[in-house]
Motif scaffolding. Structure first.
Motif, mmCIF file in Angstrom:
data_model
loop_
_atom_site.group_PDB
_atom_site.id
_atom_site.type_symbol
_atom_site.label_atom_id
_atom_site.label_comp_id
_atom_site.label_asym_id
_atom_site.label_seq_id
_atom_site.Cartn_x
_atom_site.Cartn_y
_atom_site.Cartn_z
ATOM 1 N N ASP A 19 16.477 72.482 56.764
ATOM 2 C CA ASP A 19 16.044 71.210 57.338
ATOM 3 C C ASP A 19 17.202 70.404 57.906
ATOM 4 O O ASP A 19 18.205 70.177 57.211
ATOM 5 C CB ASP A 19 15.326 70.365 56.284
ATOM 6 N N TYR B 112 16.752 70.439 50.551
ATOM 7 C CA TYR B 112 15.565 69.716 50.086
ATOM 8 C C TYR B 112 15.875 68.226 50.094
ATOM 9 O O TYR B 112 17.043 67.815 50.123
ATOM 10 C CB TYR B 112 15.168 70.152 48.671
ATOM 11 N N GLU B 113 14.821 67.415 50.085
ATOM 12 C CA GLU B 113 14.991 65.984 49.900
ATOM 13 C C GLU B 113 15.129 65.676 48.412
ATOM 14 O O GLU B 113 14.797 66.511 47.552
ATOM 15 C CB GLU B 113 13.815 65.214 50.510
ATOM 16 N N SER C 86 18.912 61.970 40.131
ATOM 17 C CA SER C 86 18.054 62.608 41.133
ATOM 18 C C SER C 86 17.719 64.043 40.743
ATOM 19 O O SER C 86 18.440 64.698 39.991
ATOM 20 C CB SER C 86 18.729 62.581 42.497
ATOM 21 N N HIS D 170 13.259 67.624 45.348
ATOM 22 C CA HIS D 170 11.838 67.497 45.671
ATOM 23 C C HIS D 170 11.188 68.856 45.420
ATOM 24 O O HIS D 170 11.601 69.872 45.982
ATOM 25 C CB HIS D 170 11.677 67.070 47.122
ATOM 26 N N ARG E 223 24.457 69.166 50.814
ATOM 27 C CA ARG E 223 23.563 68.326 51.604
ATOM 28 C C ARG E 223 24.300 67.719 52.798
ATOM 29 O O ARG E 223 25.380 67.138 52.662
ATOM 30 C CB ARG E 223 23.008 67.209 50.710
ATOM 31 N N GLN F 152 24.170 70.615 46.477
ATOM 32 C CA GLN F 152 22.815 71.166 46.540
ATOM 33 C C GLN F 152 22.832 72.693 46.504
ATOM 34 O O GLN F 152 21.931 73.314 45.932
ATOM 35 C CB GLN F 152 22.104 70.708 47.821
ATOM 36 N N LEU G 46 19.588 67.324 58.905
ATOM 37 C CA LEU G 46 19.876 66.042 58.254
ATOM 38 C C LEU G 46 21.196 65.503 58.789
ATOM 39 O O LEU G 46 22.255 66.080 58.529
ATOM 40 C CB LEU G 46 19.955 66.202 56.730
ATOM 41 N N ASP H 291 14.345 63.645 44.919
ATOM 42 C CA ASP H 291 13.378 62.873 44.150
ATOM 43 C C ASP H 291 14.174 61.871 43.315
ATOM 44 O O ASP H 291 14.894 62.251 42.393
ATOM 45 C CB ASP H 291 12.568 63.812 43.254
ATOM 46 N N GLU I 113 9.868 71.303 48.386
ATOM 47 C CA GLU I 113 10.948 71.715 49.280
ATOM 48 C C GLU I 113 11.949 72.618 48.553
ATOM 49 O O GLU I 113 12.489 73.563 49.149
ATOM 50 C CB GLU I 113 11.639 70.486 49.853
ATOM 51 N N THR J 181 19.905 70.265 55.121
ATOM 52 C CA THR J 181 19.671 70.048 53.700
ATOM 53 C C THR J 181 18.703 71.088 53.166
ATOM 54 O O THR J 181 17.806 71.559 53.879
ATOM 55 C CB THR J 181 19.129 68.622 53.443
#
Length: 216
Positions: free
Chosen positions: A56, A65-66, A77, A80, A29, A116, A58, A68, A83, A63
């Protein structure tokens, strides 16, 4: 190359690139496709290296994904869901496209992911165990969305799981739980636990190189 969905860096092997094996590299990430190249370049000269960029932007990087955080903070965590699904699809499509674009040996494709990228890699091999010959997952965990999968073809699959004893981003216990699950469903798991935090030290790198040389 436009036919490959994700932006990437490709490093061809020194000799006979046609039908050579390949390592697909997935960064963490906030990093980019250049981040793990110093690691990837230490692998065998007979490998193609295709280092993919997450989709995406960042904070100057990218990244997959974002996060959750609804379960209670960073240590619990999860990706998401929507994503994560999109990135899994994009990586799988990019692997297929790169096999054609670079004339790779489709039977000798590996994944090397950090953070990630490791989480993404572990999920990808569960969704398509016959597609990947080996997986290296460093400082990651097994996403809840894939924790109950036990696909045919995972038996005997070489999986390296590395963790840091002082990792405060993804605690060692989460990586160990991923290794436990892969062992339970029959994968050939190699574990590595290393002093330090959320990064790849020299001892870990040496073990990764040895693992890939054994299975690529």
């Amino acid at each position: 190359m436009s036919e490959i969905p994700l932006e990437h860096v490709h490093v061809a092997p020194d000799d006979d690139p046609e039908n050579a094996p390949a390592a697909f590299v997935l960064h963490g990430r906030g990093a980019d496709e250049e981040d793990l190249l110093p690691v990837a370049r230490r692998l065998s000269d007979e490998l193609h290296v295709i280092s993919l960029r997450a989709p995406d932007p960042l904070q100057g990087g990218y990244t997959w994904y974002e996060l959750d955080l609804s379960a209670g903070g960073l240590e619990k965590s999860q990706p998401h869901a929507a994503e994560f699904r999109r990135s899994l699809n994009l990586v799988a499509e990019s692997v297929d496209a790169a096999i054609d674009a670079y004339a790779l040996d489709a039977d000798r494709i590996g994944l090397l992911g950090f953070s990630q990228g490791a989480i993404t890699s572990l999920s990808l091999v569960l969704e398509g165990p016959d597609r990947y010959a080996w997986v290296v997952a460093l400082h990651g965990y097994l996403a809840d969305s894939h924790a109950d999968l036990a696909p045919e073809g995972i038996e005997g699959k070489p999986v390296f799981v590395g963790a840091g004893t002082g990792d405060r981003v993804i605690p060692e216990s989460r990586s160990a739980a991923a290794a436990d699950r892969f062992e339970a469903i029959g994968a050939d798991v190699t574990r590595g636990s290393y002093p330090g935090g959320h990064g790849i030290g020299q001892a870990e790198l040496a073990d990764v190189i040895a693992f890939v040389e054994s299975h690529a």
